[in-house]
Design an enzyme around this catalytic site. Structure first.
Site, PDB file in Angstrom:
ATOM      1  N   LYS A   3      31.371  -2.107 -48.087  1.00 52.40           N
ATOM      2  CA  LYS A   3      31.743  -1.270 -49.215  1.00 52.40           C
ATOM      3  C   LYS A   3      30.612  -0.281 -49.477  1.00 52.40           C
ATOM      4  CE  LYS A   3      28.933  -3.101 -52.628  1.00 52.40           C
ATOM      5  NZ  LYS A   3      27.627  -2.461 -52.430  1.00 52.40           N
TER       6      LYS A   3
ATOM      7  N   PRO B 285      24.975  -3.967 -40.996  1.00 49.83           N
ATOM      8  CA  PRO B 285      23.539  -4.231 -41.180  1.00 49.83           C
ATOM      9  C   PRO B 285      23.265  -4.949 -42.500  1.00 49.83           C
ATOM     10  CG  PRO B 285      23.926  -1.946 -40.547  1.00 49.83           C
ATOM     11  CD  PRO B 285      25.256  -2.525 -40.869  1.00 49.83           C
ATOM     12  N   MET B 286      22.207  -5.755 -42.488  1.00 48.25           N
ATOM     13  CA  MET B 286      21.779  -6.473 -43.687  1.00 48.25           C
ATOM     14  C   MET B 286      20.683  -5.687 -44.397  1.00 48.25           C
ATOM     15  SD  MET B 286      21.885  -9.819 -41.420  1.00 48.25           S
ATOM     16  CE  MET B 286      21.899  -8.643 -40.072  1.00 48.25           C
ATOM     17  N   GLY B 287      20.553  -5.916 -45.699  1.00 48.88           N
ATOM     18  CA  GLY B 287      19.570  -5.179 -46.474  1.00 48.88           C
ATOM     19  C   GLY B 287      19.876  -3.711 -46.547  1.00 48.88           C
TER      20      GLY B 287
ATOM     21  N   GLY C 101      27.777  -6.634 -46.753  1.00 50.42           N
ATOM     22  CA  GLY C 101      28.330  -7.332 -45.594  1.00 50.42           C
ATOM     23  C   GLY C 101      28.340  -8.843 -45.742  1.00 50.42           C
ATOM     24  N   GLY C 102      27.236  -9.420 -46.218  1.00 48.47           N
ATOM     25  CA  GLY C 102      27.188 -10.867 -46.405  1.00 48.47           C
ATOM     26  C   GLY C 102      28.177 -11.341 -47.441  1.00 48.47           C
TER      27      GLY C 102
ATOM     28  N   ALA D 285      31.008  -9.859 -48.158  1.00 48.34           N
ATOM     29  CA  ALA D 285      32.325  -9.752 -47.545  1.00 48.34           C
ATOM     30  C   ALA D 285      32.606 -10.958 -46.645  1.00 48.34           C
ATOM     31  CB  ALA D 285      32.421  -8.461 -46.737  1.00 48.34           C
TER      32      ALA D 285
ATOM     33  N   ASP E 135      28.589  -9.643 -55.902  1.00 45.98           N
ATOM     34  CA  ASP E 135      29.678  -8.736 -55.523  1.00 45.98           C
ATOM     35  C   ASP E 135      30.678  -9.361 -54.558  1.00 45.98           C
ATOM     36  OD1 ASP E 135      28.029  -8.784 -53.342  1.00 45.98           O
ATOM     37  OD2 ASP E 135      27.762  -6.622 -53.187  1.00 45.98           O
TER      38      ASP E 135
END
Length: 269
Positions: free
Chosen positions: A8, A90-92, A97-98, A100, A132
């Site tokens: 998002k 990508p993380m951070g 993403g995590g 989701a 989120d």
């Protein structure tokens, strides 16, 4: 069962106050984009979880997918499953993403084992996993308030825009981002801001984290400026960074190039 947890972006992000529980209240519009991980969950004789794709810090026991499975297992005595996560988002990066991945785990388990949980119930489980996470249950544009887990539907159609999301490889932790912020009430109502033409968002729709993080990471400001120079109607950092996106009316320009170390996604919204 296979599904594709998506990212998002934040259209505007205002940190309004520090809460008594240590978290922050915010106002933002969450909008889904089609940059996706892949998540497969299958019944299994024994519990297993493995990952491919981008490396995820920490061990498997701390992964939100596994935490989501354990959360439902407490109430529904789920049988063992084999979960495989292929990490692409990508993380951070401020892309969620995590979160989701966690929400899609709940969605898949609900369908796989016919738990018959409605979206409201799934959102309540998701809220226990992250601020989120609940957004990705319905996965529709909303105005998010409080910790980012209270939603008001918003009518917003950006399907005529191409979104270019660029992650420059700068990992910004949530603690670092919020440690630099000074909460304040926004001067404009989010609903009213989003009703204005996208062409004027550049002047009115802000991400509070940019003011705190751009001086520390000038590469992010340069990236935002590059998107505007390439013709973006609106550009912004998303979440607490460090991904930056641009909205282009119609197609994005073919000559929009970035260093090889950047991760880039583009597509219709």
């Amino acid at each position: 069962m296979l599904d594709f947890p998506n990212a998002k972006i934040n259209l505007g992000l205002y940190i309004t106050e520090k809460r008594a529980d240590g978290f922050h209240n915010l106002q933002s519009c969450f909008y889904p984009v089609r940059w996706c991980d892949a998540l497969e969950i299958l019944p299994s004789e024994r519990e297993a979880f493995d990952m491919t794709g981008l490396p995820v810090p920490g061990n498997a026991e701390t992964n939100l997918c596994l935490k989501a499975y354990k959360l439902l297992q407490q109430d529904y005595n789920l049988p063992p499953v084999h979960m495989h996560l292929h990490k692409v988002i990508p993380m951070g990066a401020g892309l969620g993403g995590g979160s989701a991945d966690a929400a899609y785990t709940l969605r898949i388990l609900n369908q796989l084992f016919e738990l018959k949980l409605y979206d409201d119930a799934l959102e309540n489980y998701a809220r226990q996993l992250g601020s989120d996470c609940a957004f990705f249950v319905r996965n529709e544009p909303v105005i998010a308030t409080e910790r980012g887990d209270v939603f008001t539907p918003v009518t917003l159609d950006l399907s005529s825009y191409t979104c270019v999301v660029v992650y420059p490889g700068i990992h910004i932790t949530t603690a670092e981002a919020y440690g630099s912020i000074k909460p304040k009430q926004p001067t404009c109502d989010m609903q009213m801001l989003l009703k204005q033409d996208v062409e004027v968002w550049q002047d009115v729709l802000k991400n509070d984290f940019e003011e705190a993080l751009f001086p520390k990471y000038p590469e992010l400001l340069q990236l935002k400026e590059k998107l505007y120079e390439a013709g973006a109607t609106y550009a912004s950092m998303t979440g607490s960074g460090s991904a930056v996106y641009g909205l282009f009316k119609g197609d994005a320009p073919d000559n929009l190039l970035f260093p090889a170390r950047y991760a880039v996604w583009q597509g219709q919204l």
